[in-house]
Design an enzyme around this catalytic site. Structure first.
Site, PDB file in Angstrom:
ATOM      1  N   HIS A 208     -14.197  -9.733  14.350  1.00 27.10           N
ATOM      2  CA  HIS A 208     -14.460  -8.621  13.418  1.00 27.10           C
ATOM      3  C   HIS A 208     -14.636  -7.306  14.177  1.00 27.10           C
ATOM      4  O   HIS A 208     -14.197  -6.260  13.718  1.00 27.10           O
ATOM      5  CB  HIS A 208     -15.686  -8.924  12.559  1.00 27.10           C
ATOM      6  CG  HIS A 208     -15.476 -10.085  11.617  1.00 27.10           C
ATOM      7  ND1 HIS A 208     -14.342 -10.220  10.852  1.00 27.10           N
ATOM      8  CD2 HIS A 208     -16.241 -11.171  11.338  1.00 27.10           C
ATOM      9  CE1 HIS A 208     -14.427 -11.327  10.131  1.00 27.10           C
ATOM     10  NE2 HIS A 208     -15.560 -11.931  10.414  1.00 27.10           N
TER      11      HIS A 208
ATOM     12  N   ARG B 209      -9.362 -15.959  13.253  1.00 23.35           N
ATOM     13  CA  ARG B 209      -8.400 -16.732  14.071  1.00 23.35           C
ATOM     14  C   ARG B 209      -8.165 -16.048  15.418  1.00 23.35           C
ATOM     15  O   ARG B 209      -7.983 -16.713  16.431  1.00 23.35           O
ATOM     16  CB  ARG B 209      -7.078 -16.893  13.307  1.00 23.35           C
ATOM     17  CG  ARG B 209      -7.135 -18.031  12.296  1.00 23.35           C
ATOM     18  CD  ARG B 209      -6.039 -17.934  11.279  1.00 23.35           C
ATOM     19  NE  ARG B 209      -6.304 -16.887  10.296  1.00 23.35           N
ATOM     20  CZ  ARG B 209      -5.409 -16.421   9.440  1.00 23.35           C
ATOM     21  NH1 ARG B 209      -4.176 -16.891   9.455  1.00 23.35           N
ATOM     22  NH2 ARG B 209      -5.746 -15.488   8.570  1.00 23.35           N
TER      23      ARG B 209
ATOM     24  N   ARG C  60     -19.345 -16.498   2.452  1.00 19.72           N
ATOM     25  CA  ARG C  60     -19.210 -16.971   3.832  1.00 19.72           C
ATOM     26  C   ARG C  60     -20.592 -17.271   4.421  1.00 19.72           C
ATOM     27  O   ARG C  60     -21.614 -16.850   3.856  1.00 19.72           O
ATOM     28  CB  ARG C  60     -18.496 -15.916   4.670  1.00 19.72           C
ATOM     29  CG  ARG C  60     -17.032 -15.834   4.306  1.00 19.72           C
ATOM     30  CD  ARG C  60     -16.256 -15.059   5.326  1.00 19.72           C
ATOM     31  NE  ARG C  60     -14.849 -15.045   4.962  1.00 19.72           N
ATOM     32  CZ  ARG C  60     -13.888 -14.579   5.731  1.00 19.72           C
ATOM     33  NH1 ARG C  60     -14.172 -14.064   6.901  1.00 19.72           N
ATOM     34  NH2 ARG C  60     -12.624 -14.616   5.339  1.00 19.72           N
TER      35      ARG C  60
ATOM     36  N   ARG D 189     -16.537 -15.764  15.597  1.00 23.93           N
ATOM     37  CA  ARG D 189     -15.745 -14.982  14.635  1.00 23.93           C
ATOM     38  C   ARG D 189     -16.128 -13.496  14.642  1.00 23.93           C
ATOM     39  O   ARG D 189     -15.289 -12.629  14.418  1.00 23.93           O
ATOM     40  CB  ARG D 189     -15.939 -15.548  13.213  1.00 23.93           C
ATOM     41  CG  ARG D 189     -15.363 -16.939  13.025  1.00 23.93           C
ATOM     42  CD  ARG D 189     -15.668 -17.457  11.615  1.00 23.93           C
ATOM     43  NE  ARG D 189     -15.106 -16.603  10.595  1.00 23.93           N
ATOM     44  CZ  ARG D 189     -13.849 -16.666  10.151  1.00 23.93           C
ATOM     45  NH1 ARG D 189     -13.024 -17.562  10.627  1.00 23.93           N
ATOM     46  NH2 ARG D 189     -13.425 -15.843   9.225  1.00 23.93           N
TER      47      ARG D 189
ATOM     48  N   ASP E 296      -6.236  -9.150   7.640  1.00 26.11           N
ATOM     49  CA  ASP E 296      -6.653 -10.554   7.765  1.00 26.11           C
ATOM     50  C   ASP E 296      -6.341 -11.108   9.151  1.00 26.11           C
ATOM     51  O   ASP E 296      -5.371 -10.692   9.792  1.00 26.11           O
ATOM     52  CB  ASP E 296      -5.947 -11.385   6.678  1.00 26.11           C
ATOM     53  CG  ASP E 296      -6.619 -12.733   6.474  1.00 26.11           C
ATOM     54  OD1 ASP E 296      -7.829 -12.860   6.776  1.00 26.11           O
ATOM     55  OD2 ASP E 296      -5.941 -13.657   6.012  1.00 26.11           O
ATOM     56  N   GLY E 297      -7.165 -12.052   9.588  1.00 25.35           N
ATOM     57  CA  GLY E 297      -6.890 -12.773  10.827  1.00 25.35           C
ATOM     58  C   GLY E 297      -7.907 -12.547  11.941  1.00 25.35           C
ATOM     59  O   GLY E 297      -7.722 -13.028  13.061  1.00 25.35           O
TER      60      GLY E 297
ATOM     61  N   LEU F 168      -6.217  12.932   4.126  1.00 26.15           N
ATOM     62  CA  LEU F 168      -5.976  11.508   3.850  1.00 26.15           C
ATOM     63  C   LEU F 168      -7.097  10.988   2.954  1.00 26.15           C
ATOM     64  O   LEU F 168      -8.278  11.196   3.241  1.00 26.15           O
ATOM     65  CB  LEU F 168      -5.970  10.718   5.180  1.00 26.15           C
ATOM     66  CG  LEU F 168      -5.958   9.193   5.073  1.00 26.15           C
ATOM     67  CD1 LEU F 168      -4.602   8.694   4.570  1.00 26.15           C
ATOM     68  CD2 LEU F 168      -6.263   8.544   6.425  1.00 26.15           C
TER      69      LEU F 168
HETATM   70  C1  IPE Z   1      -8.886 -11.313   2.169  1.00 23.40           C
HETATM   71  O1  IPE Z   1      -8.967 -12.185   3.252  1.00 23.40           O
HETATM   72  C2  IPE Z   1     -10.031 -10.348   2.183  1.00 23.40           C
HETATM   73  C3  IPE Z   1     -10.078  -9.430   3.322  1.00 23.40           C
HETATM   74  C4  IPE Z   1      -9.224  -9.311   4.288  1.00 23.40           C
HETATM   75  C5  IPE Z   1     -11.202  -8.571   3.312  1.00 23.40           C
HETATM   76  P1  IPE Z   1      -9.602 -13.632   3.119  1.00 23.40           P
HETATM   77  O2  IPE Z   1      -9.538 -14.235   4.474  1.00 23.40           O
HETATM   78  O3  IPE Z   1     -10.936 -13.567   2.473  1.00 23.40           O
HETATM   79  O4  IPE Z   1      -8.585 -14.343   2.113  1.00 23.40           O
HETATM   80  P2  IPE Z   1      -8.280 -15.874   1.860  1.00 23.40           P
HETATM   81  O5  IPE Z   1      -9.583 -16.576   1.704  1.00 23.40           O
HETATM   82  O6  IPE Z   1      -7.535 -16.377   3.058  1.00 23.40           O
HETATM   83  O7  IPE Z   1      -7.416 -15.893   0.641  1.00 23.40           O
HETATM   84  C1  IPE Z   2     -10.446 -10.711   7.693  1.00 24.87           C
HETATM   85  O1  IPE Z   2     -10.418 -11.676   8.684  1.00 24.87           O
HETATM   86  C2  IPE Z   2     -11.771 -10.004   7.602  1.00 24.87           C
HETATM   87  C3  IPE Z   2     -12.593 -10.415   6.463  1.00 24.87           C
HETATM   88  C4  IPE Z   2     -12.232 -11.206   5.502  1.00 24.87           C
HETATM   89  C5  IPE Z   2     -13.938  -9.883   6.403  1.00 24.87           C
HETATM   90  P1  IPE Z   2     -10.947 -13.149   8.437  1.00 24.87           P
HETATM   91  O2  IPE Z   2     -12.393 -13.199   8.790  1.00 24.87           O
HETATM   92  O3  IPE Z   2     -10.597 -13.633   7.095  1.00 24.87           O
HETATM   93  O4  IPE Z   2     -10.120 -13.939   9.539  1.00 24.87           O
HETATM   94  P2  IPE Z   2      -9.380 -15.338   9.371  1.00 24.87           P
HETATM   95  O5  IPE Z   2      -8.489 -15.222   8.184  1.00 24.87           O
HETATM   96  O6  IPE Z   2     -10.456 -16.359   9.174  1.00 24.87           O
HETATM   97  O7  IPE Z   2      -8.623 -15.506  10.642  1.00 24.87           O
HETATM   98 MG    MG Z   3      -8.959 -14.506   6.317  1.00 25.47          MG
END
Ligand code: IPE
Ligand code: IPE
Ligand code: MG
Length: 259
Positions: free
Chosen positions: A46, A33, A80, A42, A29-30, A140
């Protein structure tokens, strides 16, 4: 003792340190951001996240981790904005085209978990091919959770078992934790020993709800594209120092009692 269905659903009950997790599960995640910090769209985050995936796979191969499950795209992420979902699908397809042969060469077995119906045909085809190509690899196990939701995983498992009961092929008393485990997407693999979530949020976000029952949880504020081997090593060191009790007492663990 393996009489309790709850306990016997936990194939990996190793409690002594030092050890490497057999199965590592990660919520990556992240990305969004990370891009925002750089005033970039964004999707740039990715793309950077995809590079961190390669680093993470290298790390697991180097450390002898047997199974790595990566949460790439949740069932909720379909909601999304359309252009972000489109960009993620393109990135995913490109990664499949680019990486599968090399992963195969390195002995990685690929498995995709999640509802595939919503993915475009070309991607489903690639997923099938990658799974087929790598089916005999054993270095793996790499499970990519795409379009995955822990609740829908449990729902599809329940439907499978209910259908068997309705057909008279399974009795209600035969519905055990093992049976449920075997009907879930990660059937045949041990439960995750260590769960990592990057990005600072401390929640499960509908990841492996059933399988995380006794998993050690580890959270970091570091955003996924910034992950490096030192961070992953730190998580493993923390894991190795923990005492996993599975409901027993520390004294029982010290005596070598297994649940
Ligand atoms: C969880 O992250 C799913 C993945 C990393 C693929 P999200 O960004 O979707 O989760 P929430 O919405 O913050 O809970
Ligand atoms: C995780 O990063 C990847 C996916 C959920 C596809 P995010 O896209 O959720 O990134 P943040 O949480 O908005 O920073
Ligand atoms: Mg996220």
């Amino acid at each position: 003792m393996r009489s309790s269905p709850t306990i016997s659903a936990m194939p990996d009950r190793q409690t002594t340190a030092p050890r490497v997790p057999r199965h590592l599960a990660i919520i990556m995640d992240g990305n969004g951001r990370w891009a925002k910090q750089r005033q970039r769209p964004r999707t740039v985050g990715h793309r950077a996240g995809a590079r961190a995936v390669n680093l993470c796979i290298d790390f697991c191969l180097n450390r002898g981790i047997e199974t790595l499950t990566l949460f790439a795209f949740s069932s909720e992420n379909w909601q999304r904005p359309k252009d972000e979902v489109g960009a993620l699908l393109t990135l995913f397809l490109r990664a499949l085209e680019r990486e599968v042969d090399e992963l195969h060469r390195r002995g990685v077995r690929l498995r995709f978990i999640g509802e595939r119906e919503r993915f475009p045909d070309a991607m489903r085809q690639r997923m099938r091919e990658a799974e087929h190509l790598t089916r005999d690899n054993a270095t793996l196990n790499l499970c990519i959770a795409a379009g995955y939701g822990g609740r829908s995983d449990i729902v599809q498992a329940m439907r499978k078992l209910a259908a068997l009961v309705a057909a008279g092929e399974l009795s209600v008393d035969d519905i055990t934790a093992e049976r449920i485990n075997d009907a879930l997407c990660l059937a045949g693999l041990p439960d995750p020993d260590l769960f990592i979530r990057t990005g600072g949020d401390q929640r499960i976000s509908n990841f492996l709800l059933w399988q995380l029952a006794y998993t050690e949880l580890w959270f970091t504020p570091v955003l996924w594209p910034d992950v490096d081997a030192a961070l992953l090593s730190g998580a493993l060191a923390d894991f190795a120092a923990r005492e996993r009790r599975f409901g027993l007492t520390s004294e029982q663990i010290a005596q070598g009692t297994t649940p």
